[in-house]
Structures are given as structure tokens and as C-alpha cells.
Design an enzyme around this catalytic site. Structure first.
Site, PDB file in Angstrom:
ATOM      1  N   HIS A   9       0.817  -1.328  -0.036  1.00 43.58           N
ATOM      2  CA  HIS A   9       0.106  -0.090  -0.044  1.00 43.58           C
ATOM      3  C   HIS A   9       0.838   1.156   0.067  1.00 43.58           C
ATOM      4  CE1 HIS A   9      -3.017   2.898   0.791  1.00 43.58           C
ATOM      5  NE2 HIS A   9      -2.679   3.174   1.959  1.00 43.58           N
ATOM      6  N   HIS A  25       0.748   6.020  -0.934  1.00 43.21           N
ATOM      7  CA  HIS A  25       0.211   6.975  -1.646  1.00 43.21           C
ATOM      8  C   HIS A  25       1.169   7.600  -2.488  1.00 43.21           C
ATOM      9  CE1 HIS A  25      -2.281   7.685   2.528  1.00 43.21           C
ATOM     10  NE2 HIS A  25      -2.328   6.511   1.859  1.00 43.21           N
ATOM     11  N   ASP A  55       2.704  -4.525 -20.649  1.00 43.63           N
ATOM     12  CA  ASP A  55       3.748  -5.582 -20.126  1.00 43.63           C
ATOM     13  C   ASP A  55       3.301  -5.992 -18.713  1.00 43.63           C
ATOM     14  OD1 ASP A  55       5.381  -5.340 -22.384  1.00 43.63           O
ATOM     15  OD2 ASP A  55       6.802  -4.152 -21.742  1.00 43.63           O
ATOM     16  N   HIS A 103      -7.916   8.187  -2.137  1.00 38.67           N
ATOM     17  CA  HIS A 103      -7.016   7.602  -1.038  1.00 38.67           C
ATOM     18  C   HIS A 103      -5.743   7.123  -1.607  1.00 38.67           C
ATOM     19  CE1 HIS A 103      -6.182   4.325   2.074  1.00 38.67           C
ATOM     20  NE2 HIS A 103      -5.483   5.205   2.048  1.00 38.67           N
ATOM     21  N   TYR A 111       9.105 -13.926 -23.393  1.00 41.46           N
ATOM     22  CA  TYR A 111      10.140 -12.743 -23.004  1.00 41.46           C
ATOM     23  C   TYR A 111      11.016 -13.177 -22.195  1.00 41.46           C
ATOM     24  CZ  TYR A 111      11.342  -8.413 -20.839  1.00 41.46           C
ATOM     25  OH  TYR A 111      11.991  -7.128 -20.634  1.00 41.46           O
TER      26      TYR A 111
HETATM   27 ZN   LIG Z   1      -3.251   4.945   2.790  1.00 41.79          ZN
END
Ligand SMILES: [Zn+2]
Length: 230
Positions: free
Chosen positions: A94, A96, A119, A168, A226
Site C-alpha cells: 500500500h 500513496h 507489459d 486515497h 520474453y
Molecule cells: Zn493509505
């Protein structure tokens, strides 16, 4: 316990500042151990330059802390929902990160404008809705995960290992913590390029489907060719 897992998750967390995906402590990485069903996650609010492998918190999928002196990341309940609902996922990130979060704040998915995107991620990177007032008040972090799992239900979620949460930030996933960080870096680069693409041509269209297919499937799936082979 799970010392190798904690070491991997520590190293993956330390890649977030290295790749400029986070400011202060706004980000977290986890990885699950399929044998025990336990996962290791960054502790909440500890500065990156003070973080050590042994600080990683071991949790179970019921939200119980199994080992660790710190509290786990405040986003732990989101990670749990994703692991429970998307069982091929072994690592979650996670952030930002600013370019991807700009799309999230604009409430827009990221169209596939080129092969860098194709890709790694098949199709438009989705932006899921805001939680309702009730969902936020009831269980914000858990319901964020519920919403993500609901969005990816019955889809090939390993072919779209990224999502934007409106107003968010981002979640990405992969076959382990390092792979999830790799996808977070790809997401940020793709988000930056897509924004710049629209500045240069406001009428731009997504890349042709056959080009997207060619680039995705030459790296993924049964007929991938690839790289140096497996
Ligand atoms: Zn967050």
C-alpha cells in the site's frame, strides 16, 4: 519465527523509500506464508531508517498478533481481506505514491496508453469507489479490502495486480512481497506517463487491443517467450 519471511518483508518495505513511493511512513508491505497462513507486515508508524527485520509483525488471518513488539500497520485489516479473498496473492503493498494517487484523487482509472503498462497490467487499472459513510464508520480498513475483493471477484486478478482507491491511494500485489513492490513501481511510472500523455494529447485513445495483447501475453501465461526462459 518465520525469520526468512520477516527478512523478505523488511527488505521489500525498505524498497518503498528507495523508489520514492512513500513520504514519511505512508506505506506498508506484507507477505503471507502459505504453510502457516501467517503473514509478516510492517509495524505501524516506525520510521524507515529505524526499521529492522525483527520489527516485522507476524499476524494471522483472523487479525491476531502472533509475534512482534509493535502494533501492525493500520492497514492490516485491508491486507487480511485481500489475502482471504484473492488466494493467489502472496504479497501486498500500500502506498500513496503521488502520480498514481493523483489518478485516485481524480477518481479515474488509468487507461492503457502504451506497452510499458501492457507489459505488466492487462487493461485499465481500476479506481474503486469511495466507501459509504456507514462503511467508513463501521470498519474502514476492513471494508476497503472487502471493496477491492468484490471488484476483482471472478477476474484474473494476477493479470491486474493494482488498484486505486478513490481519494486515497494504491494497493498492488504479487507472488511475493518483492513482486508486489515491483508492481507498485510499475504503477507509479505508468500513472506518470499516462498523465503526461493526456497533457500532450487530450483526445488520446488507449493503445490498440492487439498491441496490448501482444505485450501482455508475451510476458505472461502459457505462451510467454520474453526473457531468458524458465
Ligand atoms: Zn493509505
Amino acid at each position: 519465527m518465520l525469520e526468512a519471511l520477516k527478512e523478505r518483508v523488511y527488505k521489500a518495505n525498505m524498497l518503498l523509500p528507495k523508489y520514492n513511493l512513500i513520504t514519511f511512513t505512508w506505506g506498508n508491505v506484507s507477505e503471507i506464508d502459505p504453510e502457516t497462513g501467517y503473514f509478516a507486515i510492517k509495524p505501524s508508524g516506525v520510521e524507515y531508517d529505524e526499521l529492522k527485520p525483527e520489527d516485522m509483525v507476524i499476524m494471522d488471518l483472523d487479525g491476531n498478533k502472533i509475534e512482534g513488539k509493535y502494533n501492525p500497520s493500520s492497514d492490516t485489516l485491508t491486507h487480511i481481506e485481500i489475502y482471504k479473498g484473492m488466494p493467489d496473492v502472496r504479497g501486498i503493498v500500500h502506498t500513496h505514491s503521488p502520480w498514481a494517487t493523483s489518478w485516485a484523487q481524480a477518481g479515474r482509472g488509468i487507461p492503457c496508453y502504451g506497452t510499458t503498462h501492457a507489459d505488466y497490467m492487462y487493461g485499465e487499472i481500476p479506481c474503486v469507489r469511495n466507501l459509504t459513510k456507514e462503511e467508513i464508520e463501521e470498519a474502514y480498513e476492513k471494508n476497503t479490502g472487502v471493496l477491492i475483493v468484490e471488484h476483482f471477484k471472478d477476474t484474473e486478478y494476477m493479470a491486474m495486480p493494482a488498484v486505486l482507491c478513490k481519494n486515497h491511494g494504491t494497493f498492488t500485489w504479487g507472488k511475493d512481497a518483492h513482486d508486489a513492490v515491483h508492481n507498485a513501481v510499475v504503477l507509479e511510472e505508468v500513472a506518470k506517463m499516462a498523465a503526461q500523455t493526456e497533457w500532450l494529447n487530450k483526445d488520446v485513445e488507449p493503445a490498440p487491443q492487439e498491441l496490448q495483447d501482444k505485450h501482455y501475453y508475451r510476458k505472461h501465461g502459457a505462451n510467454a517467450y520474453y526473457g531468458q526462459g524458465k
